[in-house]
Design an enzyme around this catalytic site. Structure first.
Site, PDB file in Angstrom:
ATOM      1  N   GLY A  12       0.793  -1.234   0.000  1.00 40.28           N
ATOM      2  CA  GLY A  12       0.000   0.000   0.000  1.00 40.28           C
ATOM      3  C   GLY A  12       0.818   1.274   0.000  1.00 40.28           C
ATOM      4  O   GLY A  12       0.277   2.364  -0.213  1.00 40.28           O
ATOM      5  N   VAL A  13       2.133   1.149   0.226  1.00 43.41           N
ATOM      6  CA  VAL A  13       2.997   2.339   0.202  1.00 43.41           C
ATOM      7  C   VAL A  13       3.143   2.808  -1.250  1.00 43.41           C
ATOM      8  O   VAL A  13       3.281   1.989  -2.163  1.00 43.41           O
ATOM      9  CB  VAL A  13       4.373   1.997   0.819  1.00 43.41           C
ATOM     10  CG1 VAL A  13       5.409   3.073   0.529  1.00 43.41           C
ATOM     11  CG2 VAL A  13       4.227   1.787   2.327  1.00 43.41           C
ATOM     12  N   MET A  15       5.143   4.984  -4.312  1.00 47.09           N
ATOM     13  CA  MET A  15       6.539   5.276  -4.668  1.00 47.09           C
ATOM     14  C   MET A  15       6.585   5.898  -6.061  1.00 47.09           C
ATOM     15  O   MET A  15       5.938   5.385  -6.974  1.00 47.09           O
ATOM     16  CB  MET A  15       7.301   3.944  -4.668  1.00 47.09           C
ATOM     17  CG  MET A  15       8.757   4.060  -4.991  1.00 47.09           C
ATOM     18  SD  MET A  15       9.533   2.422  -5.092  1.00 47.09           S
ATOM     19  CE  MET A  15       9.325   2.089  -6.851  1.00 47.09           C
ATOM     20  N   PRO A  16       7.343   6.972  -6.238  1.00 52.53           N
ATOM     21  CA  PRO A  16       7.518   7.484  -7.605  1.00 52.53           C
ATOM     22  C   PRO A  16       8.260   6.442  -8.445  1.00 52.53           C
ATOM     23  O   PRO A  16       9.329   5.979  -8.028  1.00 52.53           O
ATOM     24  CB  PRO A  16       8.366   8.741  -7.414  1.00 52.53           C
ATOM     25  CG  PRO A  16       8.268   9.104  -5.967  1.00 52.53           C
ATOM     26  CD  PRO A  16       8.070   7.799  -5.246  1.00 52.53           C
ATOM     27  N   LEU A  18       9.917   6.635 -11.232  1.00 53.64           N
ATOM     28  CA  LEU A  18      11.196   7.053 -11.793  1.00 53.64           C
ATOM     29  C   LEU A  18      12.072   7.588 -10.664  1.00 53.64           C
ATOM     30  O   LEU A  18      11.769   8.625 -10.066  1.00 53.64           O
ATOM     31  CB  LEU A  18      10.970   8.141 -12.850  1.00 53.64           C
ATOM     32  CG  LEU A  18      12.202   8.572 -13.632  1.00 53.64           C
ATOM     33  CD1 LEU A  18      12.783   7.424 -14.441  1.00 53.64           C
ATOM     34  CD2 LEU A  18      11.848   9.733 -14.559  1.00 53.64           C
ATOM     35  N   GLY A  19      13.134   6.857 -10.361  1.00 48.45           N
ATOM     36  CA  GLY A  19      14.040   7.265  -9.295  1.00 48.45           C
ATOM     37  C   GLY A  19      15.355   7.742  -9.876  1.00 48.45           C
ATOM     38  O   GLY A  19      15.652   7.529 -11.060  1.00 48.45           O
ATOM     39  N   GLY A  21      19.324   7.308  -9.656  1.00 47.81           N
ATOM     40  CA  GLY A  21      20.295   6.332  -9.174  1.00 47.81           C
ATOM     41  C   GLY A  21      21.673   6.943  -8.997  1.00 47.81           C
ATOM     42  O   GLY A  21      22.076   7.821  -9.774  1.00 47.81           O
ATOM     43  N   ASP A  46      17.771   6.282  -5.259  1.00 47.59           N
ATOM     44  CA  ASP A  46      18.206   4.911  -5.000  1.00 47.59           C
ATOM     45  C   ASP A  46      19.712   4.885  -4.767  1.00 47.59           C
ATOM     46  O   ASP A  46      20.488   5.270  -5.635  1.00 47.59           O
ATOM     47  CB  ASP A  46      17.876   4.011  -6.198  1.00 47.59           C
ATOM     48  CG  ASP A  46      18.504   2.632  -6.028  1.00 47.59           C
ATOM     49  OD1 ASP A  46      18.021   1.877  -5.170  1.00 47.59           O
ATOM     50  OD2 ASP A  46      19.491   2.329  -6.729  1.00 47.59           O
ATOM     51  N   TYR A  51      27.631   1.472  -2.172  1.00 51.47           N
ATOM     52  CA  TYR A  51      28.054   2.544  -3.094  1.00 51.47           C
ATOM     53  C   TYR A  51      28.924   3.583  -2.374  1.00 51.47           C
ATOM     54  O   TYR A  51      29.478   4.470  -3.011  1.00 51.47           O
ATOM     55  CB  TYR A  51      26.862   3.288  -3.707  1.00 51.47           C
ATOM     56  CG  TYR A  51      25.906   2.470  -4.538  1.00 51.47           C
ATOM     57  CD1 TYR A  51      26.195   1.168  -4.938  1.00 51.47           C
ATOM     58  CD2 TYR A  51      24.694   3.026  -4.949  1.00 51.47           C
ATOM     59  CE1 TYR A  51      25.286   0.450  -5.697  1.00 51.47           C
ATOM     60  CE2 TYR A  51      23.794   2.319  -5.710  1.00 51.47           C
ATOM     61  CZ  TYR A  51      24.082   1.035  -6.075  1.00 51.47           C
ATOM     62  OH  TYR A  51      23.183   0.334  -6.832  1.00 51.47           O
ATOM     63  N   LYS A  76      20.301  -0.241   0.087  1.00 53.44           N
ATOM     64  CA  LYS A  76      20.484  -1.704   0.032  1.00 53.44           C
ATOM     65  C   LYS A  76      21.474  -2.155   1.091  1.00 53.44           C
ATOM     66  O   LYS A  76      22.476  -1.472   1.332  1.00 53.44           O
ATOM     67  CB  LYS A  76      21.019  -2.116  -1.351  1.00 53.44           C
ATOM     68  CG  LYS A  76      20.244  -1.512  -2.499  1.00 53.44           C
ATOM     69  CD  LYS A  76      20.757  -1.930  -3.855  1.00 53.44           C
ATOM     70  CE  LYS A  76      20.096  -1.092  -4.941  1.00 53.44           C
ATOM     71  NZ  LYS A  76      20.686   0.254  -5.109  1.00 53.44           N
ATOM     72  N   HIS A 109      20.901  -6.445  -1.247  1.00 54.75           N
ATOM     73  CA  HIS A 109      21.595  -6.070  -2.484  1.00 54.75           C
ATOM     74  C   HIS A 109      21.632  -7.205  -3.503  1.00 54.75           C
ATOM     75  O   HIS A 109      21.574  -6.978  -4.704  1.00 54.75           O
ATOM     76  CB  HIS A 109      23.015  -5.609  -2.159  1.00 54.75           C
ATOM     77  CG  HIS A 109      23.599  -4.687  -3.162  1.00 54.75           C
ATOM     78  ND1 HIS A 109      24.167  -3.481  -2.845  1.00 54.75           N
ATOM     79  CD2 HIS A 109      23.701  -4.782  -4.504  1.00 54.75           C
ATOM     80  CE1 HIS A 109      24.594  -2.877  -3.939  1.00 54.75           C
ATOM     81  NE2 HIS A 109      24.323  -3.654  -4.967  1.00 54.75           N
TER      82      HIS A 109
END
Ligand code: A2P
Length: 297
Positions: A12-13, A15-16, A18-19, A21, A46, A51, A76, A109
């Site tokens: 139910g959350v 989220m856009p 297009l993120g 990265g 993201d 990273y 991640k 990940h």
């Protein structure tokens, strides 16, 4: 960003889709890049513990001046932090580096086929964090259908997202079907095929950006190859997280909400699948053998 559509995850959350990265974005460039992306209109970032740029992401978010609630943050857990207690602690490290109390989406990940018990325990920790309200959604990355099957033998909560390599040269139909069957959102990494031309991945690579079908479609629509591929993801219901540190390309990759591909255009991109992945095989060498640790916050 009311004009940008949101996806609703299986819990139910929203989220856009297009993120932005930040894979391979140097730590010292990350805050500026994230701030630029947020000013451009992105509301989903993201990153990953591995990273080494979560601090920069947090700094970029703060510099943007936007309210925390307006931004969807995804990160991640790296394999060296798999295990129940270890993954609970990994959340603490990532949250502190990002400078937030709640992470919107926390994912594993990759599977560790050689240590699947630790993978299961890591996921059990994600379920705990979800129940405690420290994360709003949980998921996985680089899971193939047999990894999902194995995980679901012990999991109580289905992943909300499976982030996998996905671009026109590697469309992973079996993964997409396995995700859809479990109401898991497929999220594309390297959505415009960066993995097909990143330096160091071999000289014989052919960039999807230069593909004649993609280029032809782009020319017909008066758009760029990258925009056409992002549109393909969005229209097929996937999330996509293009990476760029170039302000012009950051803007270009977000300018995809004013045109559509027709069915023939979508099918022509689907038909480019080679079945060959560009990135690492999730069943490849034991990733924990790399001895790569995530520093404390
Ligand atoms: P740069 O950061 O210099 O823009 P992917 O997200 O599919 O892995 O692709 C990322 C790669 O594609 C990076 O090398 C990035 O370089 C480059 N890139 C990002 N957006 C575009 C674009 N619109 N056109 C061409 N190259 C792009």
């Amino acid at each position: 960003m009311s004009e940008i559509p949101h996806l609703t995850l299986n819990n139910g959350v929203t989220m856009p889709p297009l993120g932005y990265g930040v894979f391979q974005t140097p730590p010292e460039e990350t805050a500026t890049a994230v701030e630029t992306a947020l000013r451009t209109g992105y509301r989903h970032i993201d990153t990953a513990a591995a990273y080494n740029n979560e601090r920069g992401v947090g700094e970029g978010v703060r510099r943007s001046g936007l309210d925390r609630e307006e931004i969807f943050l995804e990160t991640k857990v790296w394999v060296s932090d798999y295990g129940y207690d270890e993954t609970l602690h990994a959340y603490e490290k990532s949250a502190a580096k990002l400078g937030v109390d709640v992470i919107d989406l926390l994912i594993l990940h990759q599977p560790m086929p050689q240590h699947f018990e630790r993978t299961r325990e890591a996921y059990r920790a994600l379920e705990r964090l979800l129940a405690d309200g420290r994360v709003r959604a949980i998921g996985v990355s680089n899971f193939m259908p047999h990894h999902l099957d194995a995980l679901m033998e012990s999991a109580a909560v289905a992943p909300a997202v499976n982030q996998v390599e996905l671009h026109p040269y590697f469309t992973q139909p079996a993964v997409q079907s396995a995700d859809a069957a479990r109401d898991i959102l497929t999220q594309a990494w390297s959505p415009i095929g960066g993995i097909t031309f990143y330096p160091g991945y071999g000289d014989d690579r052919v960039s999807v950006l230069d593909d004649s079908t993609v280029q032809g479609l782009a020319a017909r629509l008066g758009k760029t190859a990258a925009q056409v591929m992002l549109r393909w993801h969005l229209q097929q219901g996937r999330s996509a997280i293009p990476k760029s540190t170039n302000p012009g390309r950051i803007a270009e990759n977000f300018d995809v909400f004013d045109f559509e591909l027709d069915d023939a255009g979508l099918a022509s991109l689907d038909a480019l699948d080679t079945g060959h992945r560009g990135g690492p095989d999730p069943d490849g060498p034991d990733p924990s053998a790399r001895n790569f640790e995530i520093p404390e916050a």
